[in-house]
Scaffold this motif. Structure first.
Motif, PDB file in Angstrom:
ATOM      1  N   UNK A  53      15.307  41.111  11.306  1.00  0.00           N
ATOM      2  CA  UNK A  53      16.436  40.677  12.756  1.00  0.00           C
ATOM      3  C   UNK A  53      14.488  40.010  13.570  1.00  0.00           C
ATOM      4  N   UNK A  54      14.049  39.334  13.943  1.00  0.00           N
ATOM      5  CA  UNK A  54      12.976  38.453  14.755  1.00  0.00           C
ATOM      6  C   UNK A  54      13.199  38.254  16.306  1.00  0.00           C
ATOM      7  N   UNK A  55      13.052  38.512  17.370  1.00  0.00           N
ATOM      8  CA  UNK A  55      13.403  38.095  18.849  1.00  0.00           C
ATOM      9  C   UNK A  55      12.009  37.622  19.335  1.00  0.00           C
ATOM     10  N   UNK A  56      11.814  36.409  19.653  1.00  0.00           N
ATOM     11  CA  UNK A  56      10.605  35.604  20.417  1.00  0.00           C
ATOM     12  C   UNK A  56      11.566  35.745  21.819  1.00  0.00           C
ATOM     13  N   UNK A  57      10.739  36.484  23.082  1.00  0.00           N
ATOM     14  CA  UNK A  57      10.896  36.420  24.146  1.00  0.00           C
ATOM     15  C   UNK A  57       9.668  35.536  25.034  1.00  0.00           C
ATOM     16  N   UNK A  58       9.550  34.119  24.901  1.00  0.00           N
ATOM     17  CA  UNK A  58       8.770  33.577  25.778  1.00  0.00           C
ATOM     18  C   UNK A  58       7.837  33.973  27.726  1.00  0.00           C
ATOM     19  N   UNK A  59       8.766  34.364  27.810  1.00  0.00           N
ATOM     20  CA  UNK A  59       8.871  34.944  29.524  1.00  0.00           C
ATOM     21  C   UNK A  59       7.710  36.246  29.179  1.00  0.00           C
ATOM     22  N   UNK A  89      -0.148  35.412  27.805  1.00  0.00           N
ATOM     23  CA  UNK A  89       0.789  34.057  28.555  1.00  0.00           C
ATOM     24  C   UNK A  89       0.008  33.010  28.513  1.00  0.00           C
ATOM     25  N   UNK A  90       0.268  31.934  27.684  1.00  0.00           N
ATOM     26  CA  UNK A  90      -0.672  30.445  27.805  1.00  0.00           C
ATOM     27  C   UNK A  90      -1.501  31.055  26.876  1.00  0.00           C
ATOM     28  N   UNK A  91      -1.395  31.632  25.893  1.00  0.00           N
ATOM     29  CA  UNK A  91      -2.061  32.280  25.161  1.00  0.00           C
ATOM     30  C   UNK A  91      -1.830  31.761  23.088  1.00  0.00           C
ATOM     31  N   UNK A  92      -0.482  30.889  23.542  1.00  0.00           N
ATOM     32  CA  UNK A  92      -0.600  30.273  22.236  1.00  0.00           C
ATOM     33  C   UNK A  92       1.348  31.072  22.081  1.00  0.00           C
ATOM     34  N   UNK A  93       1.658  30.689  20.958  1.00  0.00           N
ATOM     35  CA  UNK A  93       3.077  31.121  20.028  1.00  0.00           C
ATOM     36  C   UNK A  93       3.023  32.105  19.455  1.00  0.00           C
ATOM     37  N   UNK A  94       3.525  33.335  18.991  1.00  0.00           N
ATOM     38  CA  UNK A  94       3.560  33.487  17.689  1.00  0.00           C
ATOM     39  C   UNK A  94       4.515  32.760  16.763  1.00  0.00           C
ATOM     40  N   UNK A  95       5.649  31.497  17.237  1.00  0.00           N
ATOM     41  CA  UNK A  95       6.314  30.651  16.198  1.00  0.00           C
ATOM     42  C   UNK A  95       5.276  30.008  15.300  1.00  0.00           C
ATOM     43  N   UNK A 100      -2.182  34.467  20.415  1.00  0.00           N
ATOM     44  CA  UNK A 100      -3.633  35.880  21.158  1.00  0.00           C
ATOM     45  C   UNK A 100      -2.966  36.387  21.730  1.00  0.00           C
ATOM     46  N   UNK A 101      -3.301  37.867  20.849  1.00  0.00           N
ATOM     47  CA  UNK A 101      -1.874  38.552  20.151  1.00  0.00           C
ATOM     48  C   UNK A 101      -3.091  40.079  20.820  1.00  0.00           C
TER      49      UNK A 101
END
Length: 184
Positions: A53-59, A89-95, A100-101
């Protein structure tokens, strides 16, 4: 080697770091310090991540991989029950693969293998800003061929390759095989 920006590709560094403890002299000690060898950013090989399972929470800027997490890059393999990727936040997205990790957290039995080297721990944390990898557990075990290092906390400073294996009130155990020494 040119330095790769800290994106998802940095994850391979954590895997390589944990399995690259160079042999140190001495049989038993309260702590053991050594330099890590073979640390390099690998930005030219793809990374494959699998999980149940992968959950991405942009918030919250968090991606959570759970259930049989498997990460492969080249000959490096990482497995864990759960991996949480915290990004800016604002550093791109994992998807999109451009996050920016800030930090990678590993839980539920961590296994890392790179070549002849392996590391096992209960949990792990890689702080991207400070470039520090920490593996913890009741028994953190590092192996390189027939050489074995056992403690409860491994701390690796990626900037200078310095590594420390702590005993957490017990004793660090090291078993070195003389046959594993490089031939002169």
């Amino acid at each position: 080697m040119a330095r790769t920006p800290f994106h998802l590709t940095i994850f391979a560094v954590a895997a390589i770091a944990a399995g690259s403890l160079a042999p140190v002299s001495g049989a038993f000690a309260q702590d053991t310090e050594s330099r890590m060898s073979g640390l390099a950013l690998s930005g030219d090989e793809p990374i494959q991540i699998e999980s149940d399972l992968l959950k991405i929470n942009e918030e919250t800027s968090q991606a959570t991989f759970t259930g049989n997490v498997k990460v492969v890059q080249g000959d490096t393999l990482l497995q864990a029950g759960e991996m949480i990727v915290n990004y800016t936040k604002g550093g791109g997205s994992v998807s999109s693969g451009s996050a920016d990790i800030r930090e990678i957290e590993l839980y539920k039995k961590v296994f890392i293998q790179s070549g002849t080297q392996t590391a096992t721990a209960d949990a792990g944390n890689f702080n991207m800003a400070d470039e520090i990898l920490v593996l913890t557990g009741e028994k953190v075990v590092l192996t390189d061929a027939d050489n074995v290092f056992i403690g409860c906390k491994l701390t690796v400073q990626m900037k200078n390759g310095q590594a420390k294996l702590d005993s957490c009130g017990r004793r660090v155990m090291i078993q070195l095989d003389p046959k594993s020494r490089p031939k002169k």
